[in-house]
Design an enzyme around this catalytic site. Sequence first.
Site, PDB file in Angstrom:
ATOM      1  N   SER A 146      22.950  14.125   9.635  1.00 29.61           N
ATOM      2  CA  SER A 146      23.823  13.427   8.690  1.00 29.61           C
ATOM      3  C   SER A 146      23.144  12.157   8.163  1.00 29.61           C
ATOM      4  O   SER A 146      22.085  12.260   7.535  1.00 29.61           O
ATOM      5  CB  SER A 146      25.165  13.142   9.374  1.00 29.61           C
ATOM      6  OG  SER A 146      26.149  12.823   8.432  1.00 29.61           O
ATOM      7  N   ASP A 222      31.647  22.511   7.329  1.00 27.21           N
ATOM      8  CA  ASP A 222      31.480  21.068   7.526  1.00 27.21           C
ATOM      9  C   ASP A 222      32.463  20.334   6.611  1.00 27.21           C
ATOM     10  O   ASP A 222      32.420  20.514   5.377  1.00 27.21           O
ATOM     11  CB  ASP A 222      30.024  20.704   7.171  1.00 27.21           C
ATOM     12  CG  ASP A 222      29.662  19.275   7.498  1.00 27.21           C
ATOM     13  OD1 ASP A 222      30.513  18.389   7.329  1.00 27.21           O
ATOM     14  OD2 ASP A 222      28.506  19.048   7.896  1.00 27.21           O
ATOM     15  N   HIS A 255      30.498  19.856  11.362  1.00 23.78           N
ATOM     16  CA  HIS A 255      29.541  18.738  11.336  1.00 23.78           C
ATOM     17  C   HIS A 255      29.195  18.234  12.744  1.00 23.78           C
ATOM     18  O   HIS A 255      28.437  17.292  12.886  1.00 23.78           O
ATOM     19  CB  HIS A 255      30.173  17.587  10.529  1.00 23.78           C
ATOM     20  CG  HIS A 255      29.204  16.555  10.011  1.00 23.78           C
ATOM     21  ND1 HIS A 255      28.223  16.842   9.088  1.00 23.78           N
ATOM     22  CD2 HIS A 255      29.060  15.227  10.285  1.00 23.78           C
ATOM     23  CE1 HIS A 255      27.531  15.743   8.809  1.00 23.78           C
ATOM     24  NE2 HIS A 255      28.008  14.751   9.537  1.00 23.78           N
TER      25      HIS A 255
HETATM   26  N1  LIG Z   1      34.604   8.932  12.488  1.00 24.49           N
HETATM   27  C1  LIG Z   1      34.282   9.427  11.212  1.00 24.49           C
HETATM   28  C2  LIG Z   1      33.055  10.328  11.195  1.00 24.49           C
HETATM   29  C3  LIG Z   1      32.042  10.023  12.252  1.00 24.49           C
HETATM   30  C4  LIG Z   1      31.114  11.187  12.459  1.00 24.49           C
HETATM   31  O1  LIG Z   1      31.445  12.326  12.208  1.00 24.49           O
HETATM   32  N2  LIG Z   1      29.921  10.868  12.916  1.00 24.49           N
HETATM   33  C5  LIG Z   1      28.936  11.891  13.092  1.00 24.49           C
HETATM   34  C6  LIG Z   1      27.802  11.635  12.149  1.00 24.49           C
HETATM   35  S1  LIG Z   1      28.444  11.598  10.473  1.00 24.49           S
HETATM   36  C7  LIG Z   1      27.123  11.104   9.473  1.00 24.49           C
HETATM   37  O2  LIG Z   1      26.264  10.359   9.734  1.00 24.49           O
HETATM   38  C8  LIG Z   1      28.491  11.911  14.530  1.00 24.49           C
HETATM   39  O3  LIG Z   1      27.377  12.287  14.851  1.00 24.49           O
HETATM   40  N3  LIG Z   1      29.396  11.519  15.426  1.00 24.49           N
HETATM   41  C9  LIG Z   1      29.104  11.389  16.851  1.00 24.49           C
HETATM   42  C10 LIG Z   1      29.355  12.623  17.674  1.00 24.49           C
HETATM   43  O4  LIG Z   1      29.029  12.573  18.889  1.00 24.49           O
HETATM   44  O5  LIG Z   1      29.857  13.642  17.157  1.00 24.49           O
HETATM   45  C11 LIG Z   1      35.420  10.208  10.684  1.00 24.49           C
HETATM   46  O6  LIG Z   1      36.238  10.580  11.511  1.00 24.49           O
HETATM   47  O7  LIG Z   1      35.450  10.488   9.474  1.00 24.49           O
END
Ligand SMILES: N[C@@H](CCC(=O)N[C@@H](CSC=O)C(=O)NCC(=O)O)C(=O)O
Length: 280
Positions: A146, A222, A255
């Site tokens: 991401s 996603d 995602h």
């Molecule tokens: N909290 C946010 C979205 C946060 C999210 O999905 N973070 C992803 C990376 S998104 C792009 O850089 C992530 O890797 N989260 C950590 C995990 O351990 O999954 C929302 O809810 O919109």
Amino acid sequence: MELLSQQAVFDGWLRRYRHHSESTGTEMVFAVFLPPAVAAARMPVLYWLSGLTCTDENFCQKAGAFRLAAKLGLAIVCPDTSPRGLDLPGEHEEYDLGSGAGFYVNATEAPWSGHYRMYDYVTDELPSLVEAMLPVSADKGIAGHSMGGHGALIAALKNPGQYQSVSAFAPIVHPSAVPWGRKAFRAYLGPDETQWAEYDATLLVIDAKERLPILIDQGSKDAFLTEQLQPERFQAACQSVDHPLTLRMHPGYDHSYYFIASFIDDHLRFHAEALGLATG
Ligand SMILES: N[C@@H](CCC(=O)N[C@@H](CSC=O)C(=O)NCC(=O)O)C(=O)O
């Protein structure tokens, strides 16, 4: 650098280190997986850049990468996603700006410019430190997810010859054109959008000095695909200049790190092959 923790995993070691960073002017923490073969030789390194809200720990705990990395003899370094320990105005209020959201750029705007220099940190300072202090070679690949997937793309595109391989999961391929990227770039780089091109993979690939093959995996379910990710825009840019890109769409995947865990072995083998390791 100070060793914070060390754990045995698949006959190798997962270590966390803290050190002072000249780039960010703060203490930074990173994780490194050292495969068992490291005792015998200096291993190549895969740098993993994580996404919004992550620290050095998300990938280590959720990706399931270390069994195969141990077998391949591939070290993995996981930096944090922003400076920590500051209290800049607005730094901790929103998940997509400030802490956990450094976007791997060198900020030029107040209040970020003194510390939010994650591009220099991940492409220069951290590799120099790792290569000086740990038993690894200078051969390296870079990957991420991401925001970090985009970080990996720009690191490779802006530094011809520095990386032997690059790949990404669900990268924000065109940050200048999507809400996550526009918000971050406006804050870190200012309102003049011509300055943003320096950190936008879809724009950088057009004039890239090296045509390093890119692997991208993207889940079709996603939730961020249409609004924030738009891999077809990067694919079109690559096609326009014959930049080698393998974009794999995976029906049903979202995602999350479940998606990353499902395909991380393909990425490890992709990098290992480019780094001259046996993948059989
Ligand atoms: N909290 C946010 C979205 C946060 C999210 O999905 N973070 C992803 C990376 S998104 C792009 O850089 C992530 O890797 N989260 C950590 C995990 O351990 O999954 C929302 O809810 O919109």
